[in-house]
Write an enzyme that holds these catalytic residues in place. Structure first.
Site, mmCIF file in Angstrom:
data_model
loop_
_atom_site.group_PDB
_atom_site.id
_atom_site.type_symbol
_atom_site.label_atom_id
_atom_site.label_comp_id
_atom_site.label_asym_id
_atom_site.label_seq_id
_atom_site.Cartn_x
_atom_site.Cartn_y
_atom_site.Cartn_z
ATOM 1 N N GLU A 266 0.884 -1.177 0.000
ATOM 2 C CA GLU A 266 0.000 0.000 0.000
ATOM 3 C C GLU A 266 0.913 1.216 0.000
ATOM 4 O OE1 GLU A 266 -3.075 -0.570 -0.256
ATOM 5 O OE2 GLU A 266 -3.666 -2.342 0.896
ATOM 6 N N GLU A 398 4.178 13.528 -4.464
ATOM 7 C CA GLU A 398 3.417 13.437 -3.217
ATOM 8 C C GLU A 398 4.072 14.336 -2.164
ATOM 9 O OE1 GLU A 398 3.586 9.789 -0.826
ATOM 10 O OE2 GLU A 398 1.419 9.917 -0.581
HETATM 11 P P1 NAD Z 1 8.256 5.032 4.687
HETATM 12 O O1 NAD Z 1 8.242 4.260 3.437
HETATM 13 O O2 NAD Z 1 9.355 5.976 4.946
HETATM 14 O O3 NAD Z 1 8.226 4.073 5.964
HETATM 15 C C1 NAD Z 1 7.194 3.114 6.164
HETATM 16 C C2 NAD Z 1 7.741 2.002 7.036
HETATM 17 O O4 NAD Z 1 8.753 1.300 6.324
HETATM 18 C C3 NAD Z 1 8.390 2.468 8.338
HETATM 19 O O5 NAD Z 1 8.071 1.570 9.375
HETATM 20 C C4 NAD Z 1 9.862 2.404 8.008
HETATM 21 O O6 NAD Z 1 10.673 2.235 9.143
HETATM 22 C C5 NAD Z 1 9.911 1.181 7.122
HETATM 23 N N1 NAD Z 1 11.077 1.098 6.231
HETATM 24 C C6 NAD Z 1 11.800 2.110 5.703
HETATM 25 N N2 NAD Z 1 12.802 1.622 4.944
HETATM 26 C C7 NAD Z 1 12.713 0.277 4.992
HETATM 27 C C8 NAD Z 1 13.456 -0.784 4.409
HETATM 28 N N3 NAD Z 1 14.525 -0.551 3.634
HETATM 29 N N4 NAD Z 1 13.082 -2.049 4.654
HETATM 30 C C9 NAD Z 1 12.018 -2.300 5.435
HETATM 31 N N5 NAD Z 1 11.279 -1.342 6.028
HETATM 32 C C10 NAD Z 1 11.613 -0.064 5.802
HETATM 33 O O7 NAD Z 1 6.836 5.767 4.732
HETATM 34 P P2 NAD Z 1 6.336 6.845 5.784
HETATM 35 O O8 NAD Z 1 7.034 8.136 5.501
HETATM 36 O O9 NAD Z 1 6.390 6.250 7.155
HETATM 37 O O10 NAD Z 1 4.783 6.950 5.398
HETATM 38 C C11 NAD Z 1 4.270 7.833 4.474
HETATM 39 C C12 NAD Z 1 4.017 7.132 3.146
HETATM 40 O O11 NAD Z 1 3.101 6.053 3.325
HETATM 41 C C13 NAD Z 1 3.360 8.028 2.116
HETATM 42 O O12 NAD Z 1 3.963 7.817 0.863
HETATM 43 C C14 NAD Z 1 1.909 7.548 2.093
HETATM 44 O O13 NAD Z 1 1.192 7.810 0.910
HETATM 45 C C15 NAD Z 1 2.088 6.100 2.332
HETATM 46 N N6 NAD Z 1 0.846 5.519 2.839
HETATM 47 C C16 NAD Z 1 0.135 4.681 2.004
HETATM 48 C C17 NAD Z 1 -1.071 4.144 2.440
HETATM 49 C C18 NAD Z 1 -1.864 3.230 1.554
HETATM 50 O O14 NAD Z 1 -2.714 2.535 2.073
HETATM 51 N N7 NAD Z 1 -1.630 3.199 0.258
HETATM 52 C C19 NAD Z 1 -1.542 4.430 3.722
HETATM 53 C C20 NAD Z 1 -0.787 5.277 4.534
HETATM 54 C C21 NAD Z 1 0.414 5.799 4.074
#
Ligand code: NAD
Length: 510
Positions: A266, A398
């Site tokens: 997602e 975004e």
């Molecule tokens: P992010 O991708 O920075 O982090 C999300 C999670 O992934 C965190 O727990 C982070 O620690 C982990 N992570 C980061 N690098 C990783 C790696 N190399 N391996 C494994 N895990 C890793 O996202 P964010 O900044 O926390 O959240 C915002 C983003 O999430 C936005 O782009 C938003 O649109 C998206 N989002 C999508 C949905 C959906 O349902 N489509 C819902 C909510 C948020």
């Protein structure tokens, strides 16, 4: 000028606020194997208020071991659906009964306005209730081939599910994964976002109280590149459900590939709200204001690009900008607040840098920086840009904050080209009274979810997910059950089986 709330005290510190949090592995709270920690800030003061255990591979190994033991030897996967359902309903009851406390902590940690954090706490309870009900209603397919076969689906949990979640509405988004993963009999390792680990730490107590057996739920805090990465690369974790940025999703996809894991992705969004001239303008303005400024604009399905038919464009922009200026920016704990503080100074810098880019790309009609009266903390005015061209960065990328781009269109075809002209495809919102156009447009727009004449009102039974860079796979209703289970096809012969016979021909022997 943006309205501000100035009579509330600037920083509300919840009573009994924890100052440290640990991992939760095999039914016990534990520090990291190497005792490492990381700092967590609150977004109003940007001061460190908490240190959290920083998980690495060794901690993930222990969590996966506990989850594997609970899956292999424990009762959870073998319970009747009704028995699991009872426990999940108890989880929902507990979450509901503590909604105010959960909201208070979530709002403090994430900067979400308290009223909206309360709504998210209740949604978390509803997610558990929904999957608790669904799992007892679940039936599987049986196929009859008259006189020859009966074939049925033997559905089983898969094993240890790795759940990786973002910082926006953290508790609710964790529930969206935890509830179906547990309902279907899997055991889990949750790696919550490092900006907002506070509410995730509450799950442990809630699950214990509800009667979830030890080892079924495990929590490892830590950075994405360390704890998250170790979970993705752990050979004992066959499933990863990830919500986060598209670029992180790409990396996880690549890292999981050698293990051929089940992946649910997602990802990000840049969703269009398309307003035709025949729309109910009052409703469209209210909904598109809410659609991008609720949850501080830190919302994956935010309608962050508004496309407006030229004949109503000037009126729309004028009214929209005026209303955006009236949106109340305030301290997260104040019930009057509509936009709180962005989650973290790094994210604040990102959002503000996009606002500066926007000032060179388009016409600023509301907001544009820090609101008056908020000299510190991650506060941003609801910001509106008009006349945004489709190749502008603020149209394409975004921002994930309270910033919206408005663009005019002349024809339905142009509106569709603009709506589809980005790499994302999560949601779309269409405003028109023309039934034929509404359906044709909805079916042509590249989006996983479409709302007609509505803001984002979810029906938990419907598929949730995006297309293009917004995601892969669907969760929601039975699709979540599908993701978290194996479906084995069992074939039963009813009569004499027709076996093609090989190796009986005399001629072939010579
Ligand atoms: P992010 O991708 O920075 O982090 C999300 C999670 O992934 C965190 O727990 C982070 O620690 C982990 N992570 C980061 N690098 C990783 C790696 N190399 N391996 C494994 N895990 C890793 O996202 P964010 O900044 O926390 O959240 C915002 C983003 O999430 C936005 O782009 C938003 O649109 C998206 N989002 C999508 C949905 C959906 O349902 N489509 C819902 C909510 C948020």
């Amino acid at each position: 000028m943006t309205d501000t709330v100035t009579d509330a005290p600037p920083r509300h510190i919840p009573e009994d606020l924890p100052t440290t949090i640990q991992h939760y592995i095999g039914g016990r709270f534990v520090d990291s194997v190497d005792a490492d920690t990381f700092d967590v800030l609150d977004p109003v003061s940007n001061q460190v208020y908490l240190t959290a255990a920083a998980g690495k591979q060794a901690d993930v190994d222990l969590a996966v071991e506990a989850a594997t033991t609970a899956f292999r030897d424990g009762p959870w996967p073998r319970l009747l659906p009704r028995e699991r359902s009872r426990i999940l309903h108890r989880v929902a009851d507990i979450v509901e009964s503590r909604d105010a406390r959960l909201a208070e902590l979530e709002s403090f940690d994430s900067g979400l306005p308290i009223t909206q954090a309360l709504g998210q706490a209740r949604r978390a309870a509803e997610n558990f209730r929904f999957f608790a009900d669904l799992i007892v209603a679940q039936s599987d397919d049986t196929y009859k081939v008259p006189g020859r076969q009966i074939n049925y689906v033997n559905r089983t949990p898969i094993g240890v599910a790795g759940l990786i979640t973002p910082w926006n509405t953290p508790f609710m988004l964790e529930s969206w994964k935890l509830a179906p993963a547990l309902a279907t009999g899997n055991t889990v390792v949750l790696k919550p976002a490092e900006f907002t680990p506070l509410s995730a730490s509450l799950w442990a107590g809630i699950f214990e109280e509800a009667g979830l057996p030890d080892g079924v739920f495990n929590l490892v805090n830590g950075l994405g590149e360390e704890a998250g990465d170790a979970l993705v690369k752990h050979p004992g974790v066959p499933l990863i459900s990830f919500t986060g940025e598209s670029s992180t999703g790409q990396l996880i996809f690549a890292n999981a590939a050698p293990f051929l894991k089940g992946l649910s992705m997602e990802l990000g969004g840049k969703s269009p709200a398309v307003v035709f001239a025949d729309a109910d303008l009052d409703a469209a303005i209210d909904a598109t204001i809410f659609g991008v400024f609720s949850l501080n604009g830190e919302r994956c399905t935010a309608g962050s690009r508004i496309l407006v038919e030229r004949s109503i464009y000037d009126e729309f922009v004028e009214r929209y900008a005026a209303q955006a200026q009236r949106v109340v920016v305030g301290y997260p704990h104040d019930p009057a607040t509509e936009v709180g503080a962005l989650v973290h100074p790094e994210h604040y810098d990102k959002v503000v840098s996009y606002i500066e880019i926007g000032k060179n790309e388009a016409r600023l009609v509301a907001g544009g920086g820090r609101p008056e009266g908020f000299e510190t903390g991650n506060f941003v005015q609801p910001t509106v840009f008009a006349d945004v061209v489709p190749d502008a960065r603020i149209f394409q990328e975004e921002i994930f904050g309270p910033v919206v781009a408005i663009t005019p269109f002349d024809t339905e075809d142009e509106a569709l080209r603009l709506a589809n002209g980005v790499r994302y495809g999560l949601a779309a919102y269409i405003w028109t009274k023309d039934l034929e156009r509404a359906h044709n447009f909805s079916q042509s727009v590249e989006a996983g979810m479409v709302w007609l004449n509505s803001n984002n009102v979810r029906d938990l039974r419907t598929p949730f997910g995006g297309v293009k860079a917004s995601g892969l796979g669907h969760e929601g209703g039975y699709r979540s059950i599908d993701f978290y289970t194996q479906q084995q096809a069992v074939h039963i012969t009813l009569g004499k089986v027709h076996n093609p016979t090989f190796g009986k021909s005399d001629a072939a022997a010579h």
